[in-house]
Design an enzyme around this catalytic site. Structure first.
Site, PDB file in Angstrom:
ATOM      1  N   GLN A  12       6.308 -38.474  21.051  1.00 15.38           N
ATOM      2  CA  GLN A  12       6.004 -38.925  19.686  1.00 15.38           C
ATOM      3  C   GLN A  12       5.555 -37.779  18.786  1.00 15.38           C
ATOM      4  O   GLN A  12       6.058 -37.610  17.673  1.00 15.38           O
ATOM      5  CB  GLN A  12       4.884 -39.978  19.720  1.00 15.38           C
ATOM      6  CG  GLN A  12       5.286 -41.355  20.126  1.00 15.38           C
ATOM      7  CD  GLN A  12       4.189 -42.352  19.767  1.00 15.38           C
ATOM      8  OE1 GLN A  12       4.139 -42.864  18.658  1.00 15.38           O
ATOM      9  NE2 GLN A  12       3.307 -42.625  20.717  1.00 15.38           N
ATOM     10  N   ILE A  39       7.230 -26.626  32.154  1.00 10.87           N
ATOM     11  CA  ILE A  39       5.906 -26.002  32.052  1.00 10.87           C
ATOM     12  C   ILE A  39       5.069 -26.193  33.316  1.00 10.87           C
ATOM     13  O   ILE A  39       3.982 -25.617  33.434  1.00 10.87           O
ATOM     14  CB  ILE A  39       5.124 -26.509  30.819  1.00 10.87           C
ATOM     15  CG1 ILE A  39       4.885 -28.028  30.897  1.00 10.87           C
ATOM     16  CG2 ILE A  39       5.849 -26.136  29.532  1.00 10.87           C
ATOM     17  CD1 ILE A  39       3.948 -28.552  29.823  1.00 10.87           C
ATOM     18  N   THR A  64       1.133 -39.358  30.154  1.00  9.66           N
ATOM     19  CA  THR A  64       0.335 -40.339  29.400  1.00  9.66           C
ATOM     20  C   THR A  64       0.365 -41.747  29.986  1.00  9.66           C
ATOM     21  O   THR A  64      -0.178 -42.667  29.377  1.00  9.66           O
ATOM     22  CB  THR A  64       0.824 -40.402  27.938  1.00  9.66           C
ATOM     23  OG1 THR A  64       2.213 -40.734  27.928  1.00  9.66           O
ATOM     24  CG2 THR A  64       0.605 -39.073  27.235  1.00  9.66           C
ATOM     25  N   ASP A 104      -9.236 -39.121  23.557  1.00 10.34           N
ATOM     26  CA  ASP A 104     -10.541 -39.780  23.581  1.00 10.34           C
ATOM     27  C   ASP A 104     -10.927 -40.229  24.984  1.00 10.34           C
ATOM     28  O   ASP A 104     -12.093 -40.536  25.253  1.00 10.34           O
ATOM     29  CB  ASP A 104     -10.528 -40.997  22.648  1.00 10.34           C
ATOM     30  CG  ASP A 104      -9.483 -42.023  23.057  1.00 10.34           C
ATOM     31  OD1 ASP A 104      -8.284 -41.656  23.103  1.00 10.34           O
ATOM     32  OD2 ASP A 104      -9.844 -43.186  23.333  1.00 10.34           O
ATOM     33  N   TYR A 127      -6.327 -40.324  34.315  1.00 10.65           N
ATOM     34  CA  TYR A 127      -5.725 -39.746  33.112  1.00 10.65           C
ATOM     35  C   TYR A 127      -6.757 -38.938  32.324  1.00 10.65           C
ATOM     36  O   TYR A 127      -6.532 -37.771  31.986  1.00 10.65           O
ATOM     37  CB  TYR A 127      -5.131 -40.854  32.237  1.00 10.65           C
ATOM     38  CG  TYR A 127      -4.757 -40.391  30.842  1.00 10.65           C
ATOM     39  CD1 TYR A 127      -3.697 -39.503  30.640  1.00 10.65           C
ATOM     40  CD2 TYR A 127      -5.469 -40.828  29.731  1.00 10.65           C
ATOM     41  CE1 TYR A 127      -3.362 -39.061  29.363  1.00 10.65           C
ATOM     42  CE2 TYR A 127      -5.130 -40.403  28.450  1.00 10.65           C
ATOM     43  CZ  TYR A 127      -4.090 -39.523  28.270  1.00 10.65           C
ATOM     44  OH  TYR A 127      -3.766 -39.091  27.010  1.00 10.65           O
ATOM     45  N   LYS A 131      -6.881 -34.819  31.755  1.00 10.38           N
ATOM     46  CA  LYS A 131      -6.848 -34.246  30.409  1.00 10.38           C
ATOM     47  C   LYS A 131      -8.072 -33.357  30.172  1.00 10.38           C
ATOM     48  O   LYS A 131      -7.971 -32.302  29.537  1.00 10.38           O
ATOM     49  CB  LYS A 131      -6.778 -35.349  29.352  1.00 10.38           C
ATOM     50  CG  LYS A 131      -5.455 -36.103  29.329  1.00 10.38           C
ATOM     51  CD  LYS A 131      -4.275 -35.204  28.959  1.00 10.38           C
ATOM     52  CE  LYS A 131      -4.307 -34.788  27.501  1.00 10.38           C
ATOM     53  NZ  LYS A 131      -3.105 -33.967  27.146  1.00 10.38           N
TER      54      LYS A 131
END
Length: 285
Positions: A12, A39, A64, A104, A127, A131
């Site tokens: 996105q 990557i 994600t 968040d 997740y 992150k």
């Protein structure tokens, strides 16, 4: 002319940057998918930069799938953490500033106040943890790192909450949407503009920044605005998260304070309702 490399071109945010970069005549963007640059392969990443020069690298690639990550933690760690480390090391070697997109979900969502960048992190799922690991590895391996934490991303591109709701509105007479998770949606187009604004600055102030649209709402509120702007007829019922058990826990309160990014980089942060109304003009339903 500033040359910018963007990973995660098919996502996105990658597609939103491609769309918005047309408005920035002093920026030349280069987009890579995983097929063009894996990557997660350290050697490939290191070699990629040997004969190329960039003024910024923006990492939009991420694992994600929040629930899937619970069953596949190694896969999530490879993409969200190790790949970020490889990019940070390679960009540092060539003195390239590095922008990394985070979430968040690095917070547990237990405090009912907007989170600032220095608040204590405490992920409640794989997740979020991967992150956060990525954030740390980015900063440790390239001091020229800017981390942007965002939340509830949607757009005209890819799959997201707005598109899911529009699809369900046409398929059902009624549906339930959780009303006990609070945050603020992020239009990927606005986030793309924020990133390009930062890239355009003559001087970079490295560190962690928050970015989502202004205002706050629940997913239930979000769904009702989508309904209002779409003009579709459907009954939306508020429900507790317990009614929709998921493998991974979600932060109950994940509102992000945007004061720092607005002050340091003079980034524009539209209200979430205004931004949603504008973006829905570009979504077919």
């Amino acid at each position: 002319m500033k040359k910018i490399l963007i990973t995660g071109a098919n996502g996105q945010l990658g597609q939103a940057i491609l769309e918005q970069s047309k408005n920035y005549k002093e920026i030349e963007c280069f987009f890579v998918t995983r097929n063009e640059l894996d990557i997660t392969n350290e050697d490939l990443v290191k070699n990629y930069f040997q004969d190329k020069t960039f003024d910024f690298v923006v990492n939009c690639a991420a694992y994600t799938a929040v629930d899937k990550a619970e069953d596949h933690p190694d896969d999530a760690f490879l993409v969200n953490a190790k790949a970020t480390e490889f990019l940070a090391k390679a960009t540092n070697e060539h003195n390239i500033p590095f922008i990394h997109i985070s979430t968040d979900y690095v917070f547990d969502g237990k405090d009912s106040k907007p989170r600032i960048e220095t608040d204590e992190t405490n992920p409640i799922g794989v997740y979020g943890q991967t992150k956060l690991d990525g954030e740390k590895l980015a900063s440790e391996n390239n001091f020229r790192t800017i981390i942007i934490r965002t939340a509830w991303v949607y757009s005209r591109f890819g799959n997201n909450f707005v598109k899911t709701m529009l699809k369900l509105f046409k398929e059902r007479d009624s549906l339930g949407v959780v009303n006990d998770q609070i945050g603020s949606p992020t239009n990927a187009i606005n986030l793309a503009d924020a990133i390009l604004t930062i890239v355009m600055k003559d001087e970079s102030i490295f560190g962690i920044y928050n970015y989502s649209n202004e205002g706050e709402c629940s997913w239930f509120d979000f769904a009702n605005k989508i309904k209002e702007f779409s003009g579709l007829s459907v009954q939306i019922n508020p429900v507790d998260s317990a009614a929709f058990p998921t493998k991974a826990k979600r932060p109950a309160y994940s509102l992000l304070d945007k004061t720092k990014i607005k002050t340091v980089y003079e980034v524009d942060v539209p209200n979430w309702e205004d931004s949603l109304k504008e973006e829905m003009k570009h979504i077919e339903y």
